[in-house]
Design a protein around this motif. Structure first.
Motif, PDB file in Angstrom:
ATOM      1  N   ALA A 149    -121.133 -56.553  73.933  1.00 42.23           N
ATOM      2  CA  ALA A 149    -120.986 -55.223  73.351  1.00 42.23           C
ATOM      3  C   ALA A 149    -121.965 -54.189  73.909  1.00 42.23           C
ATOM      4  CB  ALA A 149    -121.130 -55.320  71.846  1.00 42.23           C
ATOM      5  N   ASN A 150    -123.174 -54.592  74.133  1.00 41.17           N
ATOM      6  CA  ASN A 150    -124.131 -53.547  74.513  1.00 41.17           C
ATOM      7  C   ASN A 150    -124.316 -53.398  76.027  1.00 41.17           C
ATOM      8  OD1 ASN A 150    -125.539 -55.834  74.966  1.00 41.17           O
ATOM      9  ND2 ASN A 150    -127.450 -55.158  74.015  1.00 41.17           N
ATOM     10  N   THR A 151    -123.252 -53.688  76.764  1.00 37.09           N
ATOM     11  CA  THR A 151    -123.314 -53.405  78.197  1.00 37.09           C
ATOM     12  C   THR A 151    -122.111 -52.562  78.578  1.00 37.09           C
ATOM     13  OG1 THR A 151    -122.077 -55.406  78.722  1.00 37.09           O
ATOM     14  CG2 THR A 151    -124.468 -55.580  78.806  1.00 37.09           C
ATOM     15  N   SER A 152    -122.268 -51.789  79.615  1.00 36.01           N
ATOM     16  CA  SER A 152    -121.107 -51.056  80.120  1.00 36.01           C
ATOM     17  C   SER A 152    -120.781 -51.612  81.491  1.00 36.01           C
ATOM     18  CB  SER A 152    -121.410 -49.563  80.191  1.00 36.01           C
ATOM     19  OG  SER A 152    -122.097 -49.277  81.388  1.00 36.01           O
ATOM     20  N   PHE A 153    -119.517 -51.562  81.830  1.00 31.56           N
ATOM     21  CA  PHE A 153    -119.071 -52.156  83.081  1.00 31.56           C
ATOM     22  C   PHE A 153    -118.149 -51.171  83.781  1.00 31.56           C
ATOM     23  CE2 PHE A 153    -116.057 -54.754  85.515  1.00 31.56           C
ATOM     24  CZ  PHE A 153    -116.954 -55.427  86.320  1.00 31.56           C
ATOM     25  N   GLU A 154    -118.439 -50.869  85.014  1.00 32.51           N
ATOM     26  CA  GLU A 154    -117.615 -49.919  85.748  1.00 32.51           C
ATOM     27  C   GLU A 154    -117.339 -50.437  87.144  1.00 32.51           C
ATOM     28  OE1 GLU A 154    -120.084 -46.516  85.684  1.00 32.51           O
ATOM     29  OE2 GLU A 154    -119.534 -45.998  83.620  1.00 32.51           O
ATOM     30  N   TYR A 155    -116.173 -50.086  87.664  1.00 31.07           N
ATOM     31  CA  TYR A 155    -115.901 -50.405  89.057  1.00 31.07           C
ATOM     32  C   TYR A 155    -115.047 -49.308  89.648  1.00 31.07           C
ATOM     33  CZ  TYR A 155    -111.384 -51.959  87.339  1.00 31.07           C
ATOM     34  OH  TYR A 155    -110.147 -52.000  86.753  1.00 31.07           O
ATOM     35  N   GLU A 156    -115.255 -49.019  90.912  1.00 26.68           N
ATOM     36  CA  GLU A 156    -114.442 -48.016  91.593  1.00 26.68           C
ATOM     37  C   GLU A 156    -114.593 -48.204  93.095  1.00 26.68           C
ATOM     38  OE1 GLU A 156    -115.730 -43.973  91.352  1.00 26.68           O
ATOM     39  OE2 GLU A 156    -117.829 -44.476  91.660  1.00 26.68           O
ATOM     40  N   VAL A 157    -113.541 -47.753  93.817  1.00 30.22           N
ATOM     41  CA  VAL A 157    -113.636 -47.773  95.271  1.00 30.22           C
ATOM     42  C   VAL A 157    -113.883 -46.343  95.709  1.00 30.22           C
ATOM     43  CG1 VAL A 157    -112.442 -48.221  97.446  1.00 30.22           C
ATOM     44  CG2 VAL A 157    -112.105 -49.754  95.502  1.00 30.22           C
ATOM     45  N   GLN A 158    -114.996 -46.119  96.393  1.00 33.70           N
ATOM     46  CA  GLN A 158    -115.327 -44.766  96.838  1.00 33.70           C
ATOM     47  C   GLN A 158    -115.772 -44.846  98.291  1.00 33.70           C
ATOM     48  OE1 GLN A 158    -118.608 -42.848  94.875  1.00 33.70           O
ATOM     49  NE2 GLN A 158    -117.450 -40.974  94.638  1.00 33.70           N
ATOM     50  N   ASP A 159    -115.152 -44.065  99.142  1.00 33.19           N
ATOM     51  CA  ASP A 159    -115.473 -44.048 100.577  1.00 33.19           C
ATOM     52  C   ASP A 159    -115.487 -45.462 101.176  1.00 33.19           C
ATOM     53  OD1 ASP A 159    -115.815 -41.307 100.367  1.00 33.19           O
ATOM     54  OD2 ASP A 159    -117.938 -41.506  99.853  1.00 33.19           O
ATOM     55  N   GLY A 160    -114.517 -46.263 100.784  1.00 30.69           N
ATOM     56  CA  GLY A 160    -114.411 -47.604 101.361  1.00 30.69           C
ATOM     57  C   GLY A 160    -115.380 -48.623 100.797  1.00 30.69           C
ATOM     58  N   VAL A 161    -116.106 -48.236  99.739  1.00 29.40           N
ATOM     59  CA  VAL A 161    -117.052 -49.180  99.141  1.00 29.40           C
ATOM     60  C   VAL A 161    -116.596 -49.511  97.723  1.00 29.40           C
ATOM     61  CG1 VAL A 161    -119.463 -49.599  98.517  1.00 29.40           C
ATOM     62  CG2 VAL A 161    -118.923 -48.102 100.453  1.00 29.40           C
ATOM     63  N   LEU A 162    -116.480 -50.796  97.454  1.00 31.25           N
ATOM     64  CA  LEU A 162    -116.173 -51.224  96.091  1.00 31.25           C
ATOM     65  C   LEU A 162    -117.489 -51.322  95.321  1.00 31.25           C
ATOM     66  CD1 LEU A 162    -114.408 -52.430  93.807  1.00 31.25           C
ATOM     67  CD2 LEU A 162    -114.680 -54.661  94.911  1.00 31.25           C
ATOM     68  N   HIS A 163    -117.680 -50.390  94.382  1.00 29.48           N
ATOM     69  CA  HIS A 163    -118.894 -50.397  93.562  1.00 29.48           C
ATOM     70  C   HIS A 163    -118.593 -51.085  92.237  1.00 29.48           C
ATOM     71  CE1 HIS A 163    -121.149 -47.523  96.036  1.00 29.48           C
ATOM     72  NE2 HIS A 163    -119.999 -46.885  96.203  1.00 29.48           N
ATOM     73  N   VAL A 164    -119.386 -52.062  91.894  1.00 29.33           N
ATOM     74  CA  VAL A 164    -119.236 -52.736  90.607  1.00 29.33           C
ATOM     75  C   VAL A 164    -120.601 -52.654  89.931  1.00 29.33           C
ATOM     76  CG1 VAL A 164    -118.679 -54.901  89.446  1.00 29.33           C
ATOM     77  CG2 VAL A 164    -117.522 -54.305  91.581  1.00 29.33           C
ATOM     78  N   THR A 165    -120.638 -51.993  88.783  1.00 26.61           N
ATOM     79  CA  THR A 165    -121.932 -51.744  88.153  1.00 26.61           C
ATOM     80  C   THR A 165    -121.907 -52.150  86.693  1.00 26.61           C
ATOM     81  OG1 THR A 165    -121.951 -49.761  89.523  1.00 26.61           O
ATOM     82  CG2 THR A 165    -123.757 -50.013  87.974  1.00 26.61           C
ATOM     83  N   GLN A 166    -122.892 -52.904  86.307  1.00 29.61           N
ATOM     84  CA  GLN A 166    -123.033 -53.248  84.898  1.00 29.61           C
ATOM     85  C   GLN A 166    -124.384 -52.742  84.437  1.00 29.61           C
ATOM     86  OE1 GLN A 166    -124.982 -56.494  83.833  1.00 29.61           O
ATOM     87  NE2 GLN A 166    -123.768 -57.154  82.075  1.00 29.61           N
TER      88      GLN A 166
END
Lengths: 279, 113
Positions: A149-166
């Protein structure tokens, strides 16, 4: 030319920024540039010239010695270090306790993700605050997350880079890494230029995924890189308090540099073991 | 049987090799490595790391001096020149080599002859 600069950067990145190190980097850069320019003048394609220049660079350990840096320092358990370890262990216990108490109220399904990535990417960048990171090879690109519950999770592809951030969203208490897993599946056909994967608390596991540049680290946890072709690689392995196991053999702790190949594999763990197994 | 030169062995002689090149005039990193390869008849190529660590060691020991110079193509380079102490050192190493070659040669070239 960029390949050569990247290579030198990676060799010098973890050295103390002394005038001697700066000069060594500058001069080695001059020599490499000269060699590269001459190979080009002889009609060699750029890629091959960069490859040949890096291949004939030599053993970075030699340079470290001339800078007065011992390539494989013997770690001593001085008092400050023991205090640091004890404090670290206490901190981990507190974190687990707080997380355990907080978990009863947490929605177990909060933040769960399992998604296919449609866009193409040539680099992967995973950054986790708390949890295990698994990067493996598969048929289609996918990201999955079993969170809390107390974490956020995001992912996106931007300029050819897959960013995955928690990241941690709650300041009430940090989360135990137990059971939190971030999985990234990279298509086996993808040719990646770089993989960056890091977690503060938890393990990182790379299985059969390759990139021209791989940087994998954990602050508190083990890092495991397996099924990677290391025949043409420069390996930089470092641990603060754990062991380094390369192809099943324990090598001396500290920072170890092996090989002079083109692929750069940088694996580090502050409190945990580094295990690297070639294909 | 190895027909290649032992790099561990030759590394012990990198200092006199560099000094020999610099006896012919001041020079910079890549040019020195090229001269070493030429003089060796393409049998030995010095790695950049070996060369740089040797330069650093020689300079620390006062056997060579470095100075910046702008080359024909406008590039700024670090040049090295041999010092009087470097010349002495080179000559001493040459005498040592003659002796080494003589002693080791007695065992390597037709033993007991």
């Amino acid at each position: 030319m960029d390949d050569i600069r990247d290579y030198l950067e990676s060799v010098f990145s973890k050295l103390p920024q002394t005038p001697e190190a700066h000069r060594a980097k500058d001069e080695l850069g001059q020599m490499m540039e000269d060699k590269y320019a001459e190979l080009l003048a002889q009609g060699m394609p750029e890629k091959d010239a960069a490859k040949a220049t890096i291949a004939e660079f030599g053993n970075p350990d030699e340079v470290l010695e001339s800078l007065g840096v011992t390539p494989q320092p013997a770690r001593k358990w001085h008092p400050g270090r023991i205090v640091a370890v004890v404090l670290g262990v206490i901190a981990v216990c507190c974190v687990c306790w707080v997380a355990f108490c907080g978990r009863a109220e947490a929605d177990p399904h909060a933040g769960n993700v399992d998604a296919t990535i449609g866009e193409n990417f040539s680099s992967v960048d995973v950054s986790a605050a708390c949890g295990d990171v698994v990067i493996k090879s598969g048929d289609v690109a996918r990201v999955s997350y079993s969170g809390a519950a107390n974490t956020s999770f995001e992912y996106e592809v931007q300029d050819g880079v897959l960013h995955v951030t928690q990241t941690q969203t709650s300041s009430a208490g940090t989360q135990a890494s137990d059971g939190i897993v971030i999985t990234v599946v990279v298509p086996s056909t993808a040719e990646l230029s770089s993989i960056d994967a890091t977690t503060q608390l938890g393990s990182v596991d790379l299985q059969g995924v390759e990139a021209a540049r791989m940087t994998v680290s954990s602050q508190m946890g083990d890092v495991d890189v397996s099924d990677v072709d290391l025949s043409n690689a420069t390996l930089k392995l470092s641990v603060d308090m754990g062991e380094i196991i390369l192809d099943g053999n324990e090598v001396s702790p500290g920072t170890v540099i092996r090989g002079t190949g083109e692929r750069i594999v940088d694996v580090s763990a502050e409190m945990g073991d580094v295990t690297v197994t070639a294909l | 049987m190895p027909d290649e030169i032992s790099s561990d062995f030759i590394r012990g002689y990198i200092d006199p090799m560099i000094l020999c090149v610099l006896l012919q005039g001041p020079s910079y990193g890549y040019e020195v490595s090229k001269r070493i390869r030429q003089i060796s008849g393409d049998l030995y190529t010095v790695k950049e790391t070996t060369l740089y660590s040797a330069f650093a060691r020689l300079e620390k020991g006062g056997l060579v001096e470095s100075f910046p110079q702008v080359a024909e193509n406008g590039k700024r380079r670090t040049y090295y020149r041999i010092t009087p102490a470097g010349i002495d050192h080179y000559q001493a190493r040459c005498r040592e080599w003659k002796l080494t070659k003589d002693v080791v040669g007695r065992f390597m070239e037709g033993c007991g002859a």
